[in-house]
Motif scaffolding. Sequence first.
Motif, PDB file in Angstrom:
ATOM      1  N   VAL A   1       0.939  -1.161  -0.036  1.00  0.00           N
ATOM      2  CA  VAL A   1       0.089  -0.116   0.081  1.00  0.00           C
ATOM      3  C   VAL A   1       0.886   1.160   0.129  1.00  0.00           C
ATOM      4  N   HIS A   2       1.914   1.488   0.766  1.00  0.00           N
ATOM      5  CA  HIS A   2       2.639   2.460   1.035  1.00  0.00           C
ATOM      6  C   HIS A   2       3.784   2.557   0.077  1.00  0.00           C
ATOM      7  N   SER A   3       4.003   3.910  -0.464  1.00  0.00           N
ATOM      8  CA  SER A   3       4.855   4.176  -1.609  1.00  0.00           C
ATOM      9  C   SER A   3       6.321   3.706  -1.136  1.00  0.00           C
TER      10      SER A   3
ATOM     11  N   TYR B   1       5.640  12.569   2.204  1.00  0.00           N
ATOM     12  CA  TYR B   1       6.258  11.537   1.779  1.00  0.00           C
ATOM     13  C   TYR B   1       5.954  11.365   0.196  1.00  0.00           C
TER      14      TYR B   1
ATOM     15  N   ALA C   1       3.963   9.607  -2.003  1.00  0.00           N
ATOM     16  CA  ALA C   1       2.602   9.475  -2.248  1.00  0.00           C
ATOM     17  C   ALA C   1       2.042  10.942  -2.269  1.00  0.00           C
TER      18      ALA C   1
ATOM     19  N   ALA D   1       0.099   0.848  -3.942  1.00  0.00           N
ATOM     20  CA  ALA D   1       1.329   2.037  -3.657  1.00  0.00           C
ATOM     21  C   ALA D   1       1.729   2.565  -5.078  1.00  0.00           C
ATOM     22  N   GLY D   2       1.554   3.897  -5.108  1.00  0.00           N
ATOM     23  CA  GLY D   2       1.435   4.663  -6.524  1.00  0.00           C
ATOM     24  C   GLY D   2       2.947   5.267  -6.853  1.00  0.00           C
TER      25      GLY D   2
HETATM   26  C1  BEZ Z   1       0.685   5.162  -1.517  1.00  0.00           C
HETATM   27  O1  BEZ Z   1       1.389   5.401  -0.291  1.00  0.00           O
HETATM   28  O2  BEZ Z   1       1.247   5.311  -2.526  1.00  0.00           O
HETATM   29  C2  BEZ Z   1      -0.680   5.507  -1.077  1.00  0.00           C
HETATM   30  C3  BEZ Z   1      -1.001   4.901   0.054  1.00  0.00           C
HETATM   31  C4  BEZ Z   1      -2.450   4.882   0.289  1.00  0.00           C
HETATM   32  C5  BEZ Z   1      -3.541   5.255  -0.626  1.00  0.00           C
HETATM   33  C6  BEZ Z   1      -2.928   5.734  -2.023  1.00  0.00           C
HETATM   34  C7  BEZ Z   1      -1.556   5.843  -2.152  1.00  0.00           C
END
Ligand code: BEZ
Length: 387
Positions: A101-103, A172, A174, A125-126
């Motif tokens: 989930v976390h970039s 961070y 994202a 994670a994007g």
């Molecule tokens: C990310 O950290 O990339 C992210 C986390 C939650 C929702 C969308 C992106």
Amino acid sequence: MRLIETCLIAAAATLAAPLASGQTTAKLKVGLMLPYTGTFTALGNAIENGFKLYVAEQGGKLAGREIDFIKIDDESDPAKATDNVNKLIKRDNVDLIVGTVHSGVAMAMAKVAKETGTLLIVPNAGAGAVTGPMCAPNIFRSSFTNWQPGYATGEAVAKRGHKRVVTITWKYAAGDEMVGGFKEAFEKAGGQVVKELNLPFPNVEFQALLTEIAAVKPDAVFSFFAGGGAVKFVKDYAAAGLKKNIPLYGTGFLTDGTLEAQGADAEGVLTSLHYADSLNTPRDNAFRLAYAKAYKQQPDVYAVQGYDAAQMLAVGLTAVKGDIGKRAELVAAIEKARIDSPRGAFTLSKSHNPVQDFYLRQVTGKENKVIGIASKSLADPGRGCRM
Ligand code: BEZ
């Protein structure tokens, strides 16, 4: 090596070997590296649920192979990411990894995946780097790059006539990249970002920043928060009395999977995302029904991304009759695929990232209702990573 070990290894090799028909039947080991604690817990659970729902719909097998799941809680902590991903690869010998989930965590995972050649499907994670500078033939994403929803929201906010905007997010990758995408589109359309506010991830002490927003009096606010942090931000924004005077916008993570907890404080909030609760297509209706039946709750964008990660894997595995070692053919099949997603069908860009529509949504009751298209067939700006 002791004899018994030799025999066991030989037996394991026989089990994993293709049958005469060419079909590999041994169990496939899928490493799920997701947040199961912290502010993104619900996101990790939804991704796992979505992935498992697709597997269940295929009779519990992908391309003839049953699946063993090996789970690791990554805690959304980049400092622990390299150790965690190495445990899955070296200790647990997984065949592939689905996460995360976390970039910041995903960037560490992508580095190891690239070095070891392990197949990695990122279901949320994007971070742009994962399918940009760090991209590799064995790395795919079933979600988005952070730039995409940021850019789509920037276009939508400009079209709605706002000129001066304050942005607020976690500091961070994202947050930085979604604000970057937003700013690019918004300023191209003549708008101005007058202030960029940040706080460290996963901090939720918003009060001082909300006071600054009140002092600046922008036309609108653009935000990125998700999970537990998004619930608190939307509630604090309303409690600070800002909601009635300064419209709140965000990438759709602000209100996806959170509406039950946000209640009336989310009513009317506008976001853009590659999914919504009211698509009302036969494909999405079937998915939503099956998900609600299996998990006694409504799906969200994270569940869709998990479901589609499984669909992408299935396409690749089917092309190689389950033999995940046939990497070039597996990768080529996923690259060519048209994924029949509940969000609407998508293809993959040269960088292995979905090319997809972004919906403009407004919270109405407990739903993110579609009120328009924010961006049609939006592709990440990556230069490509194909074999
Ligand atoms: C990310 O950290 O990339 C992210 C986390 C939650 C929702 C969308 C992106």
